[in-house]
Design a protein around this motif. Structure first.
Motif, PDB file in Angstrom:
ATOM      1  N   LEU A   1      16.516   3.252 -54.314  1.00 47.97           N
ATOM      2  CA  LEU A   1      15.162   2.441 -54.117  1.00 47.97           C
ATOM      3  C   LEU A   1      14.088   3.592 -53.414  1.00 47.97           C
ATOM      4  O   LEU A   1      13.066   3.063 -53.945  1.00 47.97           O
ATOM      5  CB  LEU A   1      15.681   1.588 -52.706  1.00 47.97           C
ATOM      6  CG  LEU A   1      14.564   0.763 -52.115  1.00 47.97           C
ATOM      7  CD1 LEU A   1      13.811  -0.269 -53.255  1.00 47.97           C
ATOM      8  CD2 LEU A   1      14.959  -0.394 -51.036  1.00 47.97           C
ATOM      9  N   GLY A   2      14.230   4.335 -52.789  1.00 49.52           N
ATOM     10  CA  GLY A   2      13.119   5.333 -52.290  1.00 49.52           C
ATOM     11  C   GLY A   2      12.749   6.002 -53.540  1.00 49.52           C
ATOM     12  O   GLY A   2      11.473   6.494 -53.716  1.00 49.52           O
ATOM     13  N   ARG A   3      13.584   6.361 -54.521  1.00 44.61           N
ATOM     14  CA  ARG A   3      13.286   7.198 -55.982  1.00 44.61           C
ATOM     15  C   ARG A   3      12.381   6.191 -56.564  1.00 44.61           C
ATOM     16  O   ARG A   3      11.437   6.737 -57.220  1.00 44.61           O
ATOM     17  CB  ARG A   3      14.667   7.582 -56.520  1.00 44.61           C
ATOM     18  CG  ARG A   3      14.865   8.931 -56.079  1.00 44.61           C
ATOM     19  CD  ARG A   3      15.862   9.485 -57.226  1.00 44.61           C
ATOM     20  NE  ARG A   3      17.139   8.665 -57.519  1.00 44.61           N
ATOM     21  CZ  ARG A   3      18.351   8.820 -56.886  1.00 44.61           C
ATOM     22  NH1 ARG A   3      18.395   9.433 -55.975  1.00 44.61           N
ATOM     23  NH2 ARG A   3      19.359   7.985 -57.235  1.00 44.61           N
ATOM     24  N   GLY A   4      12.714   4.863 -56.740  1.00 43.45           N
ATOM     25  CA  GLY A   4      12.115   3.970 -57.450  1.00 43.45           C
ATOM     26  C   GLY A   4      10.568   3.806 -56.887  1.00 43.45           C
ATOM     27  O   GLY A   4       9.767   3.784 -57.781  1.00 43.45           O
ATOM     28  N   LEU A   5      10.381   3.674 -55.631  1.00 44.04           N
ATOM     29  CA  LEU A   5       8.992   3.645 -55.153  1.00 44.04           C
ATOM     30  C   LEU A   5       8.265   4.648 -55.113  1.00 44.04           C
ATOM     31  O   LEU A   5       7.058   4.573 -55.459  1.00 44.04           O
ATOM     32  CB  LEU A   5       9.228   3.287 -53.701  1.00 44.04           C
ATOM     33  CG  LEU A   5       9.930   1.759 -53.183  1.00 44.04           C
ATOM     34  CD1 LEU A   5      10.186   1.397 -51.834  1.00 44.04           C
ATOM     35  CD2 LEU A   5       8.956   0.696 -53.960  1.00 44.04           C
ATOM     36  N   ILE A   6       9.185   5.765 -54.991  1.00 46.54           N
ATOM     37  CA  ILE A   6       8.113   7.299 -55.190  1.00 46.54           C
ATOM     38  C   ILE A   6       7.813   7.497 -56.672  1.00 46.54           C
ATOM     39  O   ILE A   6       6.670   7.649 -56.942  1.00 46.54           O
ATOM     40  CB  ILE A   6       9.040   8.284 -54.857  1.00 46.54           C
ATOM     41  CG1 ILE A   6       9.314   8.345 -53.325  1.00 46.54           C
ATOM     42  CG2 ILE A   6       8.398   9.478 -55.447  1.00 46.54           C
ATOM     43  CD1 ILE A   6      10.021   9.697 -53.090  1.00 46.54           C
TER      44      ILE A   6
END
Length: 503
Positions: free
Chosen positions: A113-118
């Motif tokens: 999820l963090g990678r997607g938002l970054i």
């Protein structure tokens, strides 16, 4: 040498009771299924994934809509809003943030999820450069982080709802385990003690087709349905979602490859437990070299950029927490002082990184002469290993019991973190007499700074055995990551508020 084929009469015996009946399943004359039973996702899996996607989309659209209204008061930026929404809704699935394989899978779900938002923030900034819209800074540095502030808690709440159902025996994936009786028994015990993982071992295959004593038809209450050579046949008939292969001399590369081929079309996920116990996470990578799949195990990272980030977070985080908790610290200090007029802070020598000792600070929770009284309590020791513990220690004061229950006595250790002798997350800081009894492998706990909290804190605290405490600390040392630190810090709040395992 190949194992002998089990007689067909044994296959149709009472041990087949675990295989779930599939209506309408046709069989050949030889008794085998005409087609494999496809283990399609259960209804709860589809609904849970739908809820995750809907919550992420809703968080993104609400934040973007509110931001468009607020920012639009200054300058119309409708295209920026559409572009940000497009970037988020494209980046999340591409980053596997909605993949069924990661939903509910520990820190990996939050990492994706963090990678997607970054990735979404990067797409927005690149789009601004590409189309000459240089005023995208608020959307990159404010709007996307705001989406994260809503998406991460929503994911956590959904996962907690799923974990509650799993603890009641619902929403579990049926698992077929295959390996030696000892390794299978260990897997069964872990799935029962950690029900939140979502596995339920429903059947077992072993080399002999029996339990550990060659006469038992089950292992820890789970029926043994056949031999390892018959594994694919039982999986195809039973419709299991996971095939967990554990250690056994039977498993050769050729047999594992043949098993993977045999399971094609069943939608059963093949999971092979490596011999490298307690090594996982970012240290394991599968690569192809010389036409062979190799499992690469990188060395644990004790220095480098990630460690520098951890150091910065420790110093800044401890300073901020000391500032926020200053009224509470003052209140506790007054309460301890008024309790028996003794000293407020208890200083104790502990062992830190690389075996260097330091003075650890805690609020005093025992009577001033507690070290003298301990000599009379040696026979009542309930601690694990070299630790001295008593659930009802008579030396603990009334205010001390309250402080220990909610770990408030450990707040002064924030000063140790600020000084660089401890970390916010790490292994438990040991006593010098403990380290004198350490085995060589246990001394690896000293390769990193001890922590104010850690895996031991969120996994049972004082209820853990010595072996479990060591295993968790070594796992943290070996598999440390920034994402794991964030998960531990988040779980620490829940563990402290519950007050479980603290005395």
């Amino acid at each position: 040498m190949e194992e002998p084929v089990r007689p067909s009469a044994t296959v149709s015996g009472p041990l087949q009771g675990d295989l779930r009946a599939i209506p309408g399943l046709s069989h050949t004359a030889a008794g085998e299924p005409a087609e494999p039973v496809k283990a399609h996702p259960a209804a709860w899996e589809k609904w849970y994934r739908t809820w995750v996607i809907a919550s992420d989309v809703l968080a993104a659209l609400v934040v973007i809509g509110v931001s468009a209204f607020v920012i639009g008061q200054v300058a119309p930026q409708d295209m920026h809003a559409f572009g940000t929404a497009f970037a988020v809704l494209c980046a999340l699935p591409v980053s596997r943030a909605w993949s069924p394989r990661v939903l509910g899978e520990g820190a990996e779900e939050y990492r994706t999820l963090g990678r997607g938002l970054i990735a979404a923030a990067v797409l927005v900034s690149l789009g601004g450069l590409l189309f000459g819209a240089l005023e995208v800074q608020p959307w990159v540095f404010i709007v996307v982080p705001a989406i994260a502030l809503f998406a991460f808690p929503q994911r956590y709440l959904l996962r907690q709802a799923l974990h509650r159902r799993r603890r009641r025996g619902l929403c579990l994936l049926p698992v077929m385990a295959a390996g030696s009786p000892a390794t299978v028994a260990d897997l069964i015990a872990r799935t029962k003690s950690e029900a939140h993982v979502g596995w339920r071992v429903e059947a077992v295959c072993t080399f002999t087709g029996t339990g550990p004593d060659r006469e038992s038809g089950e292992i820890d209450g789970v029926p043994v349905v056949g031999r390892l050579g018959e594994l694919s046949r039982h999986v195809r008939r039973g419709g299991y979602r996971v095939v967990a292969v554990t250690g056994d001399q039977y498993w050769t590369p050729e047999r594992l490859q043949r098993l993977a081929w045999d399971l094609e079309g069943t939608f059963a996920e093949l999971v092979v437990a490596p011999v490298l116990m307690e090594v996982a996470g970012p240290r394991l990578n599968v690569t192809g070299v010389l036409g062979m799949p190799l499992l690469r195990v990188t060395a644990p990272a004790f220095t480098g950029g990630r460690r520098f980030v951890k150091e910065v977070v420790d110093r800044c985080g401890s300073a901020l927490l000391l500032l926020l908790f200053s009224p509470l610290l003052l209140t506790i200090a007054v309460a301890v002082k008024l309790g028996d007029r003794g000293p407020v802070v208890y200083r104790q020598r502990r062992v830190g990184k690389d075996g260097e000792s330091f003075t650890m600070l805690k609020f005093r929770t025992m009577m001033p002469d507690a070290h003298l009284v301990r000599r009379t309590l040696e026979n009542a020791d309930e601690g694990a290993g070299p630790l001295f513990k008593m659930k009802h220690d008579p030396r603990v004061t009334r205010i001390g019991r309250l402080l220990r229950r909610y770990s408030l006595d450990e707040l002064p250790q924030l000063c140790n973190v600020l000084s660089g002798r401890m970390s916010l997350v790490g292994p438990r800081p040991p006593l010098p007499e403990e380290t004198a009894k350490y085995a060589p492998d246990t001394r690896r706990r000293l390769l990193v700074k001890p922590g104010l909290t850690g895996l031991w804190q969120v996994s049972g605290r004082s209820d853990l055995t010595w072996a479990e405490s060591v295993r968790l600390d070594l796992r943290y040392v070996e598999d440390w990551s920034l994402a794991l630190d964030l998960v531990i810090l988040w779980k620490t709040v829940r563990a402290v508020l519950a007050g479980q395992g603290a005395y």
